[in-house]
Design an enzyme around this catalytic site. Structure first.
Site, PDB file in Angstrom:
ATOM      1  N   LYS A 178       0.853  -1.193   0.000  1.00 32.82           N
ATOM      2  CA  LYS A 178       0.000   0.000   0.000  1.00 32.82           C
ATOM      3  C   LYS A 178       0.891   1.247   0.000  1.00 32.82           C
ATOM      4  O   LYS A 178       1.986   1.221   0.565  1.00 32.82           O
ATOM      5  CB  LYS A 178      -0.865   0.023   1.269  1.00 32.82           C
TER       6      LYS A 178
ATOM      7  N   ARG B 257     -10.019 -11.786   1.794  1.00 27.02           N
ATOM      8  CA  ARG B 257     -10.855 -12.819   1.180  1.00 27.02           C
ATOM      9  C   ARG B 257     -10.170 -14.177   1.232  1.00 27.02           C
ATOM     10  O   ARG B 257     -10.833 -15.215   1.245  1.00 27.02           O
ATOM     11  CB  ARG B 257     -11.199 -12.421  -0.264  1.00 27.02           C
TER      12      ARG B 257
END
Ligand code: BES
Ligand code: MN
Ligand code: ZN
Length: 496
Positions: free
Chosen positions: A274, A349
């Site tokens: 990020k 996920r």
């Protein structure tokens, strides 16, 4: 914790640091006639002079200069429309702000509790107001060496006498305790709140409430075949844990449900790193886990009969190192399908996939997962709504009902099958990211791959869980979003 009591005493006779009067727009001055009389009519005159009209959430506060046993009085407008639960809670939150500003250690709330603006059910309105006041009074000071000397709210008195109010106050206290716990877990920095720390906290909850607990350490996770969970956590020296608590209520079990929470204790993005602006607050990427464990605390306290609740938390830290997982790895999940990793930042996920596949083996009536899963969800809905995805209409309805009762805002979103193609991989059963569009939906579709034929709902809480600005009931930081709606769901299921 604040002591909450109820009394049938009249507000003009009550000694308290801050007396809060909720007043409807229509006839607000007659509502406070008894208080006003003690001021020779000067209370309503002063409020009116300051522009107070009883509009929703409008406020007027004054010192009472000894004219009342209460030291200060605060008027809060109810407006003229029926308020949703979240807005009723917010009124309590506004009172909390005033309590803090006036350094009150005791407060009392009077209201026309049966009024249509408050939904017409006095005990229920009192529950929401009590929750709002307590939630708004939260502070996190674990790492401040000189904790603030500002007094804490010790005593909250609700001026009402109604059927069922004791249960309402008890329920509010449980939701508040669960939400405080969830906030504390979130607000602990990532050097404290590690996967091992979450596992310890979970064990303590189980111990407190007589739940059974299974905690898998890294070796057991490998052994079990939770390869996606392990992959996400491989790069960090704080290794993954897998947490499973079980609450079994008394009586005949009517409903069995599994709550599954994403527990990423820090999300750097991994090798798909990020940028620093987006990395801030990623210690709150365990907001789903916090909600699930907070709900365990609340449900443990309330001990509802007729429900069995599983609390499942896959937890890992998404860090970079020589050992970290990389793009293009192909990993077989616990559910038996393979995943081509194309972005290590789509990690939530992955660990949820293993946990959902595990939950689907429990034979429960419903699986509900909560996760700070996608930035796309916040783009779609803003910061105040969580997205609700589900493969089952009854479950959707039950969650929307629990949402509107609890004040945790949910918005129903589509599991659009047309987007499933975006997850197609030439080398594995699926890849872990879609394209630019519908990111919250493709994430939900990815999760759906792992639930078999279970009834399932997914709550993307990325917006509400990570609170970037002070809100009436939620200070900056971890919010504990999800605790209230999960608790409401479990209580409703218990009633059958
Ligand atoms: N934890 C983030 C999602 C997130 C972003 C939560 C901002 C709260 C605020 C998640 O793991 C993530 O990084 N998601 C990616 C998915 C993408 C790589 C497909 C995202 O949203 O950018
Ligand atoms: Mn990520
Ligand atoms: Zn994440």
């Amino acid at each position: 914790m604040t002591q909450v009591t109820t009394t049938a005493q009249a507000p003009e006779t009550l000694k308290t640091d801050l007396l809060v009067a909720l007043v409807p727009q229509e006839g607000w001055d007659t509502e406070i006639a008894a208080l006003d009389a003690a001021f020779d009519g000067q209370l309503s005159a002063l409020a009116r002079a300051e522009g107070f009209e009883g509009k929703q959430a409008q406020r007027f506060q004054t010192h009472t200069f000894g004219k009342l046993p209460a030291t200060r009085v605060l008027l809060i407008g109810l407006g003229d429309k029926a308020l949703s639960s979240d807005l009723i809670r917010d009124l309590g939150g506004h009172a909390a702000k005033a309590i803090k500003a006036s350094r009150a250690a005791s407060a009392a709330v009077s209201a026309p509790w049966s009024h249509a603006t408050l939904g017409g059910d006095p005990a229920n309105a009192a529950r929401l107001v009590a929750e709002g006041v307590q939630l708004g009074s939260y502070r996190f000071e674990n790492h401040i060496t000189q904790p603030s000397k500002a007094p804490r709210l010790e005593q909250l008195t609700l001026l009402l006498d109604a059927d069922g109010v004791a249960d309402s106050v008890k329920r509010a206290a449980a939701v508040v305790a669960g939400t405080y716990l969830a906030r504390d877990l979130g607000n602990e920095p990532p050097n404290v709140c590690t996967p091992a720390f979450l596992a310890e906290q979970a064990s303590a909850i189980a111990e407190r409430h007589g739940m059974s607990a299974t905690i898998l350490d890294p070796d057991a996770i490998v052994e079990k075949g939770f390869n996606l969970l392990m992959a996400v956590g491989r790069g960090a020296s704080d290794k993954p844990r897998f947490i499973h608590l079980t609450y079994t209520g008394g009586g005949d079990i009517q409903h069995r449900v599994a709550f599954v929470g994403k527990g990423v204790t820090f999300d750097t993005g991994g090798y798909s790193l990020k940028i620093s602006g987006s990395m801030a607050n990623m210690h709150l990427d365990m907001g789903g886990a916090a909600a699930v464990l907070g709900a365990a605390e609340a449900i443990g306290r309330l001990a509802p009969e007729g429900v069995e609740v599983h609390f499942i938390v896959p937890t890992a830290k998404n860090n970079i190192s020589e050992d970290a997982y990389t793009v293009n790895e192909i990993i077989k999940g616990y559910g038996g399908k393979t995943v081509e990793i194309l972005n290590t930042d789509a990690e939530g996920r992955l660990l949820l996939a293993d946990a959902l596949a595990y939950a689907s083996e429990l034979g429960v009536d419903a699986i509900i997962d909560l996760a700070t899963l996608t930035g796309a969800c916040v783009v779609a809905l803003g910061e105040h709504y969580s997205a609700l995805f589900s493969n089952n209409g009854d479950l959707t309805q039950a969650l929307l009902t629990a949402s509107s009762e609890s004040g945790d805002r949910l918005w129903h979103m589509p599991l659009d099958d047309r987007l499933r193609d975006k997850l197609k991989s030439p080398v594995a059963d699926m890849k872990n990211v879609g394209d630019r569009w519908g990111g919250a939906i493709t994430a939900a579709l990815f999760l759906r791959e792992w639930i078999g034929d279970s009834n399932w709902a997914h709550l993307d809480i990325a917006g509400p869980a990570i609170n970037e600005q002070d809100l009436p009931t939620t200070p900056k930081g971890g919010s504990g979003a999800g605790v209230a709606v999960l608790t409401a769901y479990a209580l409703n299921a218990a009633r059958g």
